[in-house]
Each structure stands twice: as C-alpha cells, then as structure tokens.
Design a protein around this motif. Structure first.
Motif, PDB file in Angstrom:
ATOM      1  N   UNK A 142      32.689   1.834  -2.154  1.00  0.00           N
ATOM      2  CA  UNK A 142      31.591   0.953  -2.542  1.00  0.00           C
ATOM      3  C   UNK A 142      32.135  -0.299  -3.204  1.00  0.00           C
ATOM      4  N   UNK A 143      31.579  -1.444  -2.862  1.00  0.00           N
ATOM      5  CA  UNK A 143      31.970  -2.709  -3.467  1.00  0.00           C
ATOM      6  C   UNK A 143      31.813  -2.606  -4.986  1.00  0.00           C
ATOM      7  N   UNK A 144      32.904  -2.793  -5.749  1.00  0.00           N
ATOM      8  CA  UNK A 144      32.805  -2.649  -7.212  1.00  0.00           C
ATOM      9  C   UNK A 144      31.757  -3.571  -7.843  1.00  0.00           C
ATOM     10  N   UNK A 145      31.551  -4.728  -7.241  1.00  0.00           N
ATOM     11  CA  UNK A 145      30.562  -5.650  -7.813  1.00  0.00           C
ATOM     12  C   UNK A 145      29.147  -5.102  -7.702  1.00  0.00           C
ATOM     13  N   UNK A 146      28.920  -4.156  -6.788  1.00  0.00           N
ATOM     14  CA  UNK A 146      27.605  -3.538  -6.635  1.00  0.00           C
ATOM     15  C   UNK A 146      27.484  -2.263  -7.454  1.00  0.00           C
ATOM     16  N   UNK A 147      28.608  -1.588  -7.693  1.00  0.00           N
ATOM     17  CA  UNK A 147      28.590  -0.286  -8.374  1.00  0.00           C
ATOM     18  C   UNK A 147      28.160  -0.437  -9.829  1.00  0.00           C
ATOM     19  N   UNK A 148      27.370   0.514 -10.289  1.00  0.00           N
ATOM     20  CA  UNK A 148      26.925   0.502 -11.687  1.00  0.00           C
ATOM     21  C   UNK A 148      28.109   0.703 -12.624  1.00  0.00           C
ATOM     22  N   UNK A 149      29.038   1.573 -12.232  1.00  0.00           N
ATOM     23  CA  UNK A 149      30.311   1.770 -12.934  1.00  0.00           C
ATOM     24  C   UNK A 149      31.417   1.545 -11.901  1.00  0.00           C
ATOM     25  N   UNK A 150      32.250   0.540 -12.129  1.00  0.00           N
ATOM     26  CA  UNK A 150      33.182   0.087 -11.082  1.00  0.00           C
ATOM     27  C   UNK A 150      34.562   0.726 -11.132  1.00  0.00           C
TER      28      UNK A 150
END
Length: 583
Positions: A160-168
């Motif tokens: 998952x794109x870290x910029x989208x993840x709630x916790x990256x």
C-alpha cells in the motif's frame, strides 16, 4: 502443458493460488476498501493476517463479510483453501500453509517476539513456491522479511502506498527491502492484482515447445544486454523467474513477453535481477552453522599463529546475512579459545542492490526470528524498527561485485561458503564450480554448501566432515581437479601448467611478450610490475581490477587498484619483492 509453479518436495496437483494479506494498525479500513474493490472471481484464496489482541474476540470476519460477496471464514482449525474465499486469522493464533490447507496453531514465539505476518508469508514461500503478498497499513516491520521470502520463491509483492496508509511504517519497511513489485493506493492495487492473476492463469496453458524456444531467445537477448550467460542454469529455475516477470508485467504469453523485453530496455535489468535472487537468512539451517563452527572455524582458529588470518569467500552472498553469520561465529569461536578474532571474509554477488544492503548491514527487526537474543545484543545495535550490524563485524567483511562463474576466483582460502547457488545450475557446471572452489582452497580448507547441495559427487576433491550439515574438507590438488578446472573459461584456469610451455621462448622474447603469451594462456588475470610497483604490462582480463583515479594518468599499481583490493595486494607485493620471488 508447462508446470512453472511446482517445486520438488511441494504438494503435487492443482493448488488454490494464495493472496496473503498482512495489516496492523489502521489496517481494518484498508481491508474494507480492498474487499470492496477487488474482483471476487479471480480464483484466489485470500488469507488475512492482522495483529489482534489475544484477550478479546475478533469481529474482523463479520466486518469483511459486509464488504464482499466472497465467503469469509475465521480460521479455527485447518480448512481446505477454496478459490474466491477469504480466510481470517483468529486471536492468539498464527497461520501456516499445509498443502492446500491453511492451519491455525498456537504461537511458536513468546509475546513480544511474535511476527505472524512474516510467519505466514514464509509459510507461503516454502509451501507453494510462489503466491501474492500484500502489505497494508501498520506500525512496525512485520512482513518485511516474509516479502523477501515470497519474492525469492517466485511470488509477486504489493504494498500500500505509504502516503495513503493510516500508519505508514509497515509499508515503508516492506518497500525498504527493495523487493516490492507494486506500491499503489488500495483501489489501484486491486486492479493490478486482477491483471497479475489473469497472467498467472495464462501461464498454466503454456506448452513445452513454445517455452523452450522462447527461453532460448530470452537468454540470448539477456546475454547481449547484460553480458551474463544464464544458459547453464536449470531450465525450471529460469522458467520460474521468467514466469514471475510475466506476471509482474501482466503478459499473457511468452511471445508477448519477448516483445515487451525488446521494447523496454529496463526489463532486461529487472529479469536479470530476478535471476540473481537467492535464498538467504541469518544462520539459515542453525544446526549446519553449529557444525561449521565445530568442524571448520574451531580448527582454523586453533591454527592461527598471531599474524595470519582466516580467509573466507562467501560466494553469492546476496544481502550479506550468511557472511555476517560466519563473522559472528568466528568471533564466538575466538572468544571460546581466548584469542583475538582474525578473519577476512570476501563476500561477493552480482546484484549491486543486494550488495548495497549488505554493506549497510541494516536489517528489519523481524530477523529476531532467526537470530538469538544473545547474538542480537552482542552483534547488533537496535535502531527503531531495524537492527544494525556492529562496526566490528562489518569491518570483517569486504563486499564486492563478482561472478563465481565468470570472474577470477579468490585463492589461498581457508573456507568457501556457497549455499543455494549450485542447486540452480546444471550438473556439469556444478562439477566445474566445485573444482574452482577446490582450486581456491588451501589443502585441508573447508567448503560449506546448502542443505540441498552436495560435494559427494566429486570424492577426489572433497571429503565430508559432516555430510548432513554439508561441511567438507578439500583434498590435495590432483590431476582430476586440474582437468575439471580446464573446462572453465580461460580466466578460471589453473596456473599449474607444464613448465615446458613457458621455457621455450623465455630468453628469446622480451618480458611483456612472454607475459602475454604464457600467463594469459594458463593463469588467472595478472599484472607485470617493476620494483617500484609501476605497471609494465596487463594481461587481457586484468582491467576489471583497476579503477584509475581522476587527473593525470599514473602507472603506479597501488594508485589504480580498486579500493577493496589494495589492503590485500599491496602487502603481498611488498612481501614478494622482499623475498625476491613471485607470489
């Protein structure tokens, strides 16, 4: 039909392809989006691993049931994997693959040391030899070791794109391994999974004759682009790597992939990287490393005379775990014998990205599954979600770009460790490589192979010290070893050639001519210097060891040697001139 997924020792017959999903903090929202948007008819079994409280019931299966028309099951025992079904981990349990079943069992690690996502990813890699891995929102680095294992086995990695993840942190840790094939927002990711799944299904319909001709064309093209020849690799190994790239590029036929390879120059490097993927871990096969310490490093340490060093070559070192494991064992053995550790490890590989990771010596915390608490404390520095190898261990290992099949070997070695390279090579090349290792080793030196490899096929070269652990000792040089060595490319051939071939024109020709005509024919690459270390002549393939500095040209050998070679070659030159004899 061509089987590109079944590996020796794995279950035969049709297996439901697995999409393994790992998530932690913030992962429920990502999972809901995933199952709302993924095509429910791709034929995959989705296994969801999340970090759950061991003291409370989980509602995850009920939550996901409302987001997909696929059946959703919380795994309590060992159900058979069915296509287009979702399987969810239960609290205080870990999941593993057993054939075509997913099994729930109590945790094998104490609380605080558990990594259920890595555990399941590893299980998919060893049980299936491929699969899809998806890493979503979460804290920590769980999954970052497992994604490497799945890619090594031929699987495809989605993050998952870290910029989208709630916790990256979890996505970033997976990306930092360098093995992610796709880094995308969830909704874009599900479309890619559908494309890759359809490509995977098309692979099952490939015919043997079509594959044979296409593989030959692909390897010829790869050789032209990279200069590396993979024709001596086992066909099944090459086909699995090509099949993985076909999935990643979403090609549905080999002809389509050949066209894609020719039209996209970067794909040749990506395929090259896939063919170099090797299976590695710290202290992989712990009992074998214990035997190595007992039968090899222990005796070698006892022979140290105060000035000498144990010389080791770790061939095909990948990201460095094996080389560092040997360094740690050497330090432990020196402490047991109450001597100063004295070891130099040459660790080599063709993969520059893997070598960069190895030189940095920084690994995700999930290595806790492979490294004991005492060794973590003794040899590593904890840095957040990673561990850093301590400087004293890193300085024992010199990492370099090198091909065991193409470049000149290291010599005067006490130990060669080459684990899980021979299994990828055709039998004749295995014999030749064993002869090369025998030539590299001092008589009585040691060879350490992988658990699926053996030197028993060449009993005149090696004797077993511990056959089960794959630890062997080198016998004295013989005609057999020289004959095998002469089958290798010229740059590998033995310098032990008949003197009469050198004597005929030694007085009639100037020294550079003798050097070019005799040494180039019989010896490894070499450089002729005068007593001030100035270069007089180079053999044809010696240029790979030289990197001239910027500025005016200099013929001073120490100034133009590659940096990683100076510490060995300059002292050897000094000793040679002091003794008045070649070395």
């Amino acid at each position: 039909m061509l089987d590109v997924t079944t590996n020796e020792g794995r279950p035969e017959g049709p297996l439901t392809p697995v999409c393994a999903i790992g998530a932690s903090a913030g992962g429920v929202r990502a999972l809901q989006t995933f199952f709302e948007s993924v095509d429910p008819d791709l034929g995959l079994a989705y296994v969801v691993i999340v970090h759950l409280s061991p003291d409370h019931d989980s509602q995850l299966s009920e939550i996901l049931t409302g987001r997909t028309r696929m059946p959703v099951h919380q795994v309590e025992d060992s159900p058979k994997l069915e296509p287009n079904c979702v399987y969810v981990i239960a609290p205080d349990r870990e999941l593993v693959i057993e054939g075509n079943n997913v099994a729930s069992r109590p945790f094998t690690e104490p609380r605080g040391h558990r990594a259920p996502i890595d555990m399941f990813f590893r299980s998919v890699a060893s049980g299936r030899g491929d699969g899809f891995a998806v890493v979503m929102s979460g804290a920590g680095s769980d999954g970052s070791v497992g994604v490497r294992k799945i890619k090594e086995a031929g699987g495809v990695i989605f993050v998952q794109d870290p910029s989208e993840a709630e916790f990256s942190m979890m996505p970033r840790s997976a990306i930092a391994t360098g093995v992610a094939d796709f880094v995308e927002p969830i909704e874009r990711m599900t479309g890619l999974i559908a494309e890759v799944a359809r490509s995977k299904d098309a692979l099952r319909r490939l015919k043997d004759d079509e594959a044979r001709d296409a593989v030959r064309e692909i390897l010829a093209f790869l050789y032209a682009r990279t200069g590396h020849d993979f024709s001596n690799y086992k066909r099944a190994t090459v086909m699995r790597r090509i099949a993985r790239r076909m999935q990643v590029t979403r090609r549905t036929s080999l002809a389509d992939y050949v066209d894609y390879l020719r039209e996209n120059p970067e794909e040749a490097q990506d395929l090259f990287g896939d063919l170099l993927i090797s299976v590695t871990a710290f202290f992989r096969d712990p009992a074998a490393f214990e035997s190595l310490a007992e039968h090899s490093l222990g005796p070698l340490t006892r022979k140290l005379d105060g000035e000498s060093k144990i010389r080791v070559w770790s061939a095909g070192c990948a990201t460095g775990e094996e080389a560092y494991s040997i360094a740690m064992l050497a330090v432990e053995e020196a402490e047991r014998q109450q001597v100063v550790p004295a070891i130099q490890i040459f660790a080599t590989d063709l993969d520059e990205g893997a070598l960069a990771t190895a030189r940095e010596g920084r690994y995700p915390k999930a290595i806790e599954a492979d490294v004991s608490h005492d060794r973590l404390k003794r040899f590593f520095i904890e840095e957040g979600t990673h561990y850093l190898i301590r400087k004293e261990i890193r300085e024992m290992v010199l990492f370099a770009h090198h091909s065991a099949l193409k470049d000149p070997p290291f010599i005067h070695l006490d130990l060669v460790a080459c684990r899980n390279l021979l299994i990828y090579l055709e039998r004749e090349v295995q014999h030749q490589l064993l002869a090369l290792f025998h030539y590299s080793l001092e008589p009585g030196g040691y060879l350490f192979l992988g658990s699926a490899e053996s030197a028993d096929t060449d009993p005149k070269l090696f004797a077993p010290c511990d056959r089960e652990a794959r630890v062997y000792s080198a016998k004295s040089k013989s005609r057999r070893s020289l004959d095998l060595l002469m089958q290798l490319p010229p740059e590998h051939r033995s310098p032990f050639s008949p003197a009469r071939d050198l004597e005929a024109g030694v007085h009639a020709k100037p020294s550079p001519v003798v050097h070019a005509a005799a040494l180039e024919q019989f010896a490894p690459p070499s450089i002729l210097v005068d007593d001030e270390h100035r270069i007089l002549n180079l053999s044809k393939s010696a240029g790979q060891f030289i990197r001239p500095p910027e500025g005016p040209f200099t013929s001073d050998l120490p100034s133009v040697l590659r940096a990683e070679l100076r510490s060995e070659i300059v002292p050897a030159l000094n000793r040679a001139f002091e003794a008045g004899e070649p070395r």
